[in-house]
Write a protein that holds these residues in place. Structure first.
Motif, PDB file in Angstrom:
ATOM      1  N   ALA A 279       0.826  -1.131  -0.046  1.00  0.00           N
ATOM      2  CA  ALA A 279      -0.006  -0.004   0.006  1.00  0.00           C
ATOM      3  C   ALA A 279       0.866   1.262  -0.079  1.00  0.00           C
ATOM      4  N   MET A 280       0.980   1.944  -1.168  1.00  0.00           N
ATOM      5  CA  MET A 280       1.880   3.070  -1.521  1.00  0.00           C
ATOM      6  C   MET A 280       1.037   4.022  -1.796  1.00  0.00           C
ATOM      7  N   PHE A 281       1.665   5.270  -1.484  1.00  0.00           N
ATOM      8  CA  PHE A 281       0.972   6.654  -1.690  1.00  0.00           C
ATOM      9  C   PHE A 281       2.194   7.541  -2.734  1.00  0.00           C
ATOM     10  N   GLY A 282       1.663   8.444  -3.503  1.00  0.00           N
ATOM     11  CA  GLY A 282       2.371   9.477  -4.052  1.00  0.00           C
ATOM     12  C   GLY A 282       1.651  10.721  -4.710  1.00  0.00           C
ATOM     13  N   GLY A 283       2.480  11.252  -5.598  1.00  0.00           N
ATOM     14  CA  GLY A 283       1.573  12.559  -6.258  1.00  0.00           C
ATOM     15  C   GLY A 283       1.051  12.242  -7.531  1.00  0.00           C
ATOM     16  N   THR A 284      -0.093  13.038  -7.800  1.00  0.00           N
ATOM     17  CA  THR A 284      -1.004  12.939  -8.787  1.00  0.00           C
ATOM     18  C   THR A 284      -1.373  14.135  -9.598  1.00  0.00           C
ATOM     19  N   SER A 285      -1.432  13.795 -10.879  1.00  0.00           N
ATOM     20  CA  SER A 285      -2.048  14.920 -11.810  1.00  0.00           C
ATOM     21  C   SER A 285      -3.268  14.781 -12.136  1.00  0.00           C
ATOM     22  N   ALA A 286      -4.249  13.888 -11.798  1.00  0.00           N
ATOM     23  CA  ALA A 286      -5.362  13.750 -12.002  1.00  0.00           C
ATOM     24  C   ALA A 286      -6.332  14.727 -11.570  1.00  0.00           C
ATOM     25  N   ALA A 287      -7.390  15.350 -12.175  1.00  0.00           N
ATOM     26  CA  ALA A 287      -8.147  16.426 -11.791  1.00  0.00           C
ATOM     27  C   ALA A 287      -9.006  15.940 -10.537  1.00  0.00           C
ATOM     28  N   GLY A 288      -8.905  16.663  -9.542  1.00  0.00           N
ATOM     29  CA  GLY A 288      -9.902  16.569  -8.347  1.00  0.00           C
ATOM     30  C   GLY A 288      -9.286  15.567  -7.422  1.00  0.00           C
ATOM     31  N   ALA A 289      -8.191  14.774  -7.711  1.00  0.00           N
ATOM     32  CA  ALA A 289      -7.690  13.820  -6.962  1.00  0.00           C
ATOM     33  C   ALA A 289      -6.652  14.447  -5.732  1.00  0.00           C
ATOM     34  N   TYR A 290      -6.716  13.924  -4.587  1.00  0.00           N
ATOM     35  CA  TYR A 290      -5.785  14.399  -3.500  1.00  0.00           C
ATOM     36  C   TYR A 290      -4.526  13.817  -3.594  1.00  0.00           C
ATOM     37  N   GLN A 291      -4.327  12.689  -3.789  1.00  0.00           N
ATOM     38  CA  GLN A 291      -2.990  11.801  -3.911  1.00  0.00           C
ATOM     39  C   GLN A 291      -3.240  10.586  -5.162  1.00  0.00           C
TER      40      GLN A 291
ATOM     41  N   MET B 198      -2.727  -2.620 -11.198  1.00  0.00           N
ATOM     42  CA  MET B 198      -3.474  -2.890 -12.446  1.00  0.00           C
ATOM     43  C   MET B 198      -4.850  -2.032 -12.336  1.00  0.00           C
ATOM     44  N   PHE B 199      -5.291  -1.399 -11.107  1.00  0.00           N
ATOM     45  CA  PHE B 199      -6.374  -0.651 -11.105  1.00  0.00           C
ATOM     46  C   PHE B 199      -6.145   0.747 -12.173  1.00  0.00           C
ATOM     47  N   GLN B 200      -7.253   1.097 -12.405  1.00  0.00           N
ATOM     48  CA  GLN B 200      -7.099   2.490 -13.252  1.00  0.00           C
ATOM     49  C   GLN B 200      -8.352   3.358 -12.958  1.00  0.00           C
ATOM     50  N   GLY B 201      -7.984   4.701 -13.128  1.00  0.00           N
ATOM     51  CA  GLY B 201      -9.155   5.741 -12.810  1.00  0.00           C
ATOM     52  C   GLY B 201      -8.983   6.359 -11.544  1.00  0.00           C
ATOM     53  N   THR B 202      -9.965   6.873 -10.826  1.00  0.00           N
ATOM     54  CA  THR B 202      -9.788   7.505  -9.589  1.00  0.00           C
ATOM     55  C   THR B 202     -11.078   6.816  -8.932  1.00  0.00           C
ATOM     56  N   ALA B 203     -11.244   7.032  -7.511  1.00  0.00           N
ATOM     57  CA  ALA B 203     -12.085   6.619  -6.531  1.00  0.00           C
ATOM     58  C   ALA B 203     -11.990   7.445  -5.392  1.00  0.00           C
ATOM     59  N   VAL B 204     -13.147   7.433  -4.488  1.00  0.00           N
ATOM     60  CA  VAL B 204     -13.242   8.326  -3.330  1.00  0.00           C
ATOM     61  C   VAL B 204     -12.998   6.909  -2.143  1.00  0.00           C
ATOM     62  N   LEU B 205     -11.692   7.155  -1.461  1.00  0.00           N
ATOM     63  CA  LEU B 205     -11.275   6.024  -0.716  1.00  0.00           C
ATOM     64  C   LEU B 205     -11.038   6.604   0.744  1.00  0.00           C
ATOM     65  N   GLY B 206     -11.067   5.691   1.916  1.00  0.00           N
ATOM     66  CA  GLY B 206     -10.870   6.101   3.312  1.00  0.00           C
ATOM     67  C   GLY B 206      -9.737   5.212   3.732  1.00  0.00           C
ATOM     68  N   PRO B 207      -8.618   5.668   3.499  1.00  0.00           N
ATOM     69  CA  PRO B 207      -7.219   4.808   3.820  1.00  0.00           C
ATOM     70  C   PRO B 207      -7.124   4.923   5.183  1.00  0.00           C
ATOM     71  N   ALA B 208      -6.218   4.402   5.724  1.00  0.00           N
ATOM     72  CA  ALA B 208      -5.811   4.289   7.192  1.00  0.00           C
ATOM     73  C   ALA B 208      -5.370   5.776   7.631  1.00  0.00           C
ATOM     74  N   ALA B 209      -5.825   6.068   8.795  1.00  0.00           N
ATOM     75  CA  ALA B 209      -5.387   7.580   9.172  1.00  0.00           C
ATOM     76  C   ALA B 209      -3.694   7.417   9.420  1.00  0.00           C
ATOM     77  N   PRO B 210      -3.217   8.888   9.266  1.00  0.00           N
ATOM     78  CA  PRO B 210      -3.656   9.973   9.002  1.00  0.00           C
ATOM     79  C   PRO B 210      -4.294  10.222   7.535  1.00  0.00           C
ATOM     80  N   LYS B 211      -4.453   9.717   6.732  1.00  0.00           N
ATOM     81  CA  LYS B 211      -4.757   9.822   5.331  1.00  0.00           C
ATOM     82  C   LYS B 211      -6.350  10.105   5.335  1.00  0.00           C
TER      83      LYS B 211
END
Length: 528
Positions: free
Chosen positions: A364-376, A492-505
């Motif tokens: 489970a890894m997080f990084g930057g994004t250029s997708a419109a409206g995405a947080y990360q 292999m996932f694509q696109g965007t979604a509204v997610l609730g990862p583990a805090a503090p995310k």
């Protein structure tokens, strides 16, 4: 005065006479002192235990490690706070270890009787990828995890090998018969090179090795699967979280893993083929669906409820794995240069591909994004042996075994007696069958996630590693090493979604995207 002198001299003469009489009663020759004798039968360092015909060797090493942008012993930043790159993640992690080994050998009419033990006395800054307050030592969520007992003046003793060898048999905690001689270390010092099996700290087993001559041998064994040979079984009636994880629904161990190898050792190198059979079993169809909140004590997800036993369970299935390994020695590039490689395939035994010196990770890894409206951006991969969806929840009630395959290797070059370099790498893949994907995606893709129009759900993933290490040996048995490793998660996932990862995310819109991490590990080690 004359009388006093006569008395003293007379007393002295009497004492001398008595001493002489006692001395005459002593043996003519005192028993010889038995000094330690060198035992040359089994190599350097052995000596006879006084008064016995058993030889013993004491040894070990001291090791100090520090990993930057990773966890101890070179673990990449692939999950937990390190994967989130939040304010709780440690920029570095350090471990100090003193390993002690005791090797005893006695000649007998059945061959050598051997016992071996290695214990590690060590202290780690923090033995977890997740170090926020809910997971520190003394937190209820930490429980009795000894890897977290690193308060000042504490640390712990870890047991690696403890085994007995007799007449070709091995009993105890030792390397699996499935393993290669180099385990997960073809040229690296990181304990987290994926792509194949790794039991370098031992697994409880019974095994027998037969020597067929001309360097050909075969070993068959029974391994205890509970600690090393399992990843997870998911009951998909339980919700998958934002990173595609769920509670582990593995049942109890009902049978050992059956493992074995055929091996050829020659002057040119080594070739080995290994195989293993592994039982995969789910616990029950109805399990607790609500995990305990972080930092609190409660019933964990996938724990049994009062309805579990009467709800039924999936039928047990057998999976397994195969591995081929090759070492080529004495390459023309330099003295003692070599090349090592192993390739693995597993179905229902993912531990023999996504394997480390610790538990198999999910990513489970997080990084930057250029997708419109995405947080990360987010990338993840679930490591399982099987998944199932009970019939009552719309599934077929059967275990769907997970497929995995991988390859890893290293080229090792000696510049001179004091300097050497290794280039190493690995590639691993995890695949779910069509039915498993359908069940997982139906569970994961809920209306609350508000997925984008270009959203694609696919739980398959690949992971790659590439690294280089350089070692300096200024004096014999003292080595300083520096290793840089790149880790890549191809999800292999694509696109965007509204997610609730583990805090503090926060709960927010995330882009599904591949992720990378680079780590540096530095080590000082002295063998003795």
């Amino acid at each position: 005065m004359k009388a006093m002198r006569t008395l003293v001299l007379g007393s002295a003469a009497g004492l001398i006479a008595i001493s002489g009489a006692q001395a005459a009663d002593l043996p003519v020759k005192a028993k010889a002192v038995e000094y330690v004798r060198i035992c040359s039968l089994y190599g350097a360092g052995f000596f006879f235990i006084p008064g016995t015909d058993t030889c013993i060797k004491l040894g070990g090493y001291f090791r100090a490690d520090v990993t930057f942008n990773g966890s101890t012993h070179g673990q990449p930043a692939w999950n937990g706070d390190l994967g989130e790159q939040n304010r709780y993640h440690d920029y570095y992690a350090a471990r100090s270890r003193l390993a002690l080994t005791v090797d005893t050998r006695t000649a007998s009419e059945y061959g050598v009787v051997r016992t071996f033990m290695q214990a590690n006395i060590q202290f780690t800054t923090q033995g977890s990828n997740t170090v926020n307050p809910a997971n520190f030592t003394a937190s209820p969520a930490a429980g009795t995890n000894t890897a977290l007992l690193n308060q000042p003046g504490e640390g712990y003793v870890a047991t690696e090998y403890i085994f007995l060898q007799f007449a070709g048999f091995t009993f105890g905690k030792s390397a699996s018969a499935y393993a290669t001689p180099w385990q997960g270390f073809p040229g690296n010092i990181s304990s987290f090179l994926l792509g194949g099996q790794n039991t370098d700290t031992g697994v409880n087993n019974i095994q027998y090795t037969a020597q067929f001559g001309n360097g050909v041998s075969g070993t068959i064994g029974l391994d205890d699967p509970v600690v090393w040979d399992r990843t997870a079984v998911y009951n998909l009636s339980l919700p998958l979280n934002a990173t595609l994880n769920s509670g582990n629904a593995y049942a109890g161990a009902h049978a050992p893993d059956i493992v074995g190898n055929i091996r050829v050792d020659q002057a040119w190198g080594l070739f080995q083929v290994s195989a293993a059979a592994h039982e995969v079993s789910g616990s029950y169809n109805i399990l607790n669906a609500v995990a305990a909140p972080a930092g609190s004590v409660g019933v964990a997800g996938a724990s049994p409820t009062a309805l579990s036993e009467i709800s039924g369970h999936p039928e047990t299935k057998w999976g397994g794995s195969v591995m081929a390994a090759l070492q080529i020695k004495n390459l023309p590039t330099g003295p003692a240069d070599d090349f090592k490689i192993d390739a693995s395939y597993a179905k229902g035994e993912t531990k023999n591909v996504i394997s480390t010196a610790a538990a198999s990770p999910s990513f489970a890894m997080f990084g930057g994004t250029s997708a419109a409206g995405a947080y990360q951006s987010i990338g993840f991969g679930a490591t399982t042996d099987a998944v199932y969806l009970p019939v009552a929840n719309g599934g077929d009630g059967s275990l769907h075994l997970t497929t995995a395959y991988g390859v890893r290797g290293a080229f090792n070059h000696n510049w001179n007696p004091n300097w050497s370099t290794s280039l190493f790498g690995s590639y691993s893949a995890v695949r779910y069958d069509g039915t498993a994907k359908a069940f997982m995606c139906a569970n994961y893709t809920t209306p609350a996630k508000a997925v984008s129009a270009d959203y694609v759900c696919n739980p398959d993933y690949n992971v790659s590693q590439l690294g280089v290490i350089t070692r300096w040996v200024p004096v014999k048995n003292l080595t300083f090493s520096a290793e840089v490793q790149w880790f890549h998660l191809d999800q292999m996932f694509q696109g965007t979604a509204v997610l609730g990862p583990a805090a503090p995310k926060p709960t927010a819109r995330y882009e599904f995207k591949d992720q990378d991490a680079v780590s540096l590990q530095i080590r000082a080690q002295r063998n003795f």
